[in-house]
Design a protein around this motif. Structure first.
Motif, PDB file in Angstrom:
ATOM      1  N   ALA A  71       0.843  -1.193   0.000  1.00 40.25           N
ATOM      2  CA  ALA A  71       0.000   0.000   0.000  1.00 40.25           C
ATOM      3  C   ALA A  71       0.876   1.241   0.000  1.00 40.25           C
ATOM      4  N   THR A  73       0.860   5.266   1.323  1.00 34.20           N
ATOM      5  CA  THR A  73       0.177   6.102   2.306  1.00 34.20           C
ATOM      6  C   THR A  73       0.566   7.556   2.133  1.00 34.20           C
ATOM      7  N   ASP A  82      -4.291   9.564   4.275  1.00 33.09           N
ATOM      8  CA  ASP A  82      -4.895   8.800   3.196  1.00 33.09           C
ATOM      9  C   ASP A  82      -4.013   7.597   2.894  1.00 33.09           C
ATOM     10  N   PHE A  83      -4.585   6.605   2.232  1.00 35.01           N
ATOM     11  CA  PHE A  83      -3.783   5.466   1.779  1.00 35.01           C
ATOM     12  C   PHE A  83      -4.464   4.825   0.579  1.00 35.01           C
ATOM     13  N   ARG A  84      -3.676   4.092  -0.188  1.00 35.93           N
ATOM     14  CA  ARG A  84      -4.180   3.384  -1.356  1.00 35.93           C
ATOM     15  C   ARG A  84      -3.547   1.995  -1.390  1.00 35.93           C
ATOM     16  N   VAL A  85      -4.378   0.974  -1.396  1.00 39.14           N
ATOM     17  CA  VAL A  85      -3.891  -0.398  -1.461  1.00 39.14           C
ATOM     18  C   VAL A  85      -3.599  -0.750  -2.909  1.00 39.14           C
ATOM     19  N   LEU A  86      -2.471  -1.401  -3.164  1.00 38.25           N
ATOM     20  CA  LEU A  86      -2.091  -1.770  -4.528  1.00 38.25           C
ATOM     21  C   LEU A  86      -2.938  -2.935  -5.032  1.00 38.25           C
ATOM     22  N   ASP A  87      -2.976  -3.091  -6.348  1.00 40.50           N
ATOM     23  CA  ASP A  87      -3.675  -4.220  -6.959  1.00 40.50           C
ATOM     24  C   ASP A  87      -2.991  -5.522  -6.555  1.00 40.50           C
ATOM     25  N   GLY A 113      -4.484  -3.305   4.650  1.00 37.39           N
ATOM     26  CA  GLY A 113      -5.391  -2.215   4.312  1.00 37.39           C
ATOM     27  C   GLY A 113      -6.718  -2.587   3.686  1.00 37.39           C
ATOM     28  N   SER A 114      -6.870  -3.845   3.220  1.00 39.31           N
ATOM     29  CA  SER A 114      -8.134  -4.222   2.593  1.00 39.31           C
ATOM     30  C   SER A 114      -8.340  -5.726   2.711  1.00 39.31           C
TER      31      SER A 114
END
Length: 292
Positions: A71, A73, A82-87, A113-114
């Motif tokens: 991820a 962040t 904020d954060f974004r989880v990778l594919d 994160g997911s």
């Protein structure tokens, strides 16, 4: 005259400050490799936690960190915003590139994160069941910001903890995992030990004069490690501890000794921590004399 004698003669008249070490090609590549630890964690741009913490802590244990990003962040030493989880395909590709190339000695797990990322890591670990895995269930940033919904913690409990040799939650994280909002460390351990063989619940989030870190094992082992509470709060202490523990296991230490080694190392990094930003102190995982 042999080549090395000629070199010695050439250097004999050279001022010491102008000399440099020349190593024969015959002496290169003689070192056995350090243990490789695969790190599945998030990236922290402040450098206080996440993969940079993993890398530094593992270097200090004499290991090589192979970091696979789970991820991204947006965070600093104050909090995460904020954060974004990778594919999943990207994460699997990163991890498999390492596993297919290197002899990995251990796995350190951090931010997921997911729910999808929990499933992804479960799939990966089930394909390599021989690897000891240290699970740091990262559910909150040091400043309190969420790094995943509570349902991610429940999925980790049900699916990932059974694959781990040890989990290292702090008490707030242990309460989320155990679904005991006001539970003590003992109560959380009773709820979680059916899922994981060993559990290290850290006590740094209280306000007691001394910190009590508690190790629980399914076979009945109970150990309490007490240390002095240091002033201030710290960014990346959990990542540091889990990575150091993975490194000690990769070096062949038994679990109880590895826990003690990792706790001692982590306390020293906090004692020597630096305030690099406006928020929490950042552990000094690599002392300056380590790099000299």
């Amino acid at each position: 005259m042999p080549a090395h004698d000629s070199l010695s003669a050439d250097l004999a008249g050279t001022a010491p400050e102008n000399r440099c070490l020349v190593v024969s090609s015959r002496t290169m590549n003689i070192y056995s490799s350090r243990p490789v630890v695969l790190c599945l964690s998030g990236h922290d741009p402040s450098g206080g936690a996440g993969l940079q913490a993993d890398i530094e802590a593992l270097l200090a244990q004499g290991c090589h960190a192979a970091p696979a990003v789970t991820a991204l962040t947006v965070q600093d030493t104050v909090n995460v915003t904020d954060f974004r989880v990778l594919d999943r395909e990207w994460v699997l590709a990163q991890a498999n590139a390492v596993l297919n190339d290197s002899e990995v000695a251990a796995v350190k797990l951090g931010m997921l994160g997911s729910l999808e990322m929990v499933d992804t890591v479960v799939e990966l670990l089930q394909a390599h069941p021989h690897l000891p895995m240290v699970c740091d269930p990262v559910l909150r940033a040091g400043g309190g910001g969420r790094l995943g919904k509570d349902e991610v913690g429940y999925a980790m409990r049900e699916r990932l903890l059974p694959l781990a040799i040890i989990a290292t939650p702090n008490l707030p994280e242990a309460r989320i995992l155990a679904e005991l909002p006001e539970g003590t460390a003992d109560e959380c351990a009773e709820k979680l030990l059916p899922f994981v063989k060993h559990l290290l619940i850290t006590g740094g989030h209280g306000d007691e004069h001394e910190i009590h870190n508690r190790l629980y094992s399914r076979d009945g082992l109970r150990e309490t490690y007490t240390c002095q509470r240091l002033p201030g709060s710290y960014h990346g202490s959990g990542c540091t501890l889990a990575s150091a523990l993975a490194g000690r296991l990769a070096q062949g230490e038994n679990l109880v000794r590895a826990v003690q080694s990792a706790l001692n190392y982590t306390w020293r990094t906090l004692r020597d921590a630096e305030q690099l930003g406006k928020g929490q102190f950042v552990p000094r995982r690599l002392p300056l004399d380590f790099c000299s």
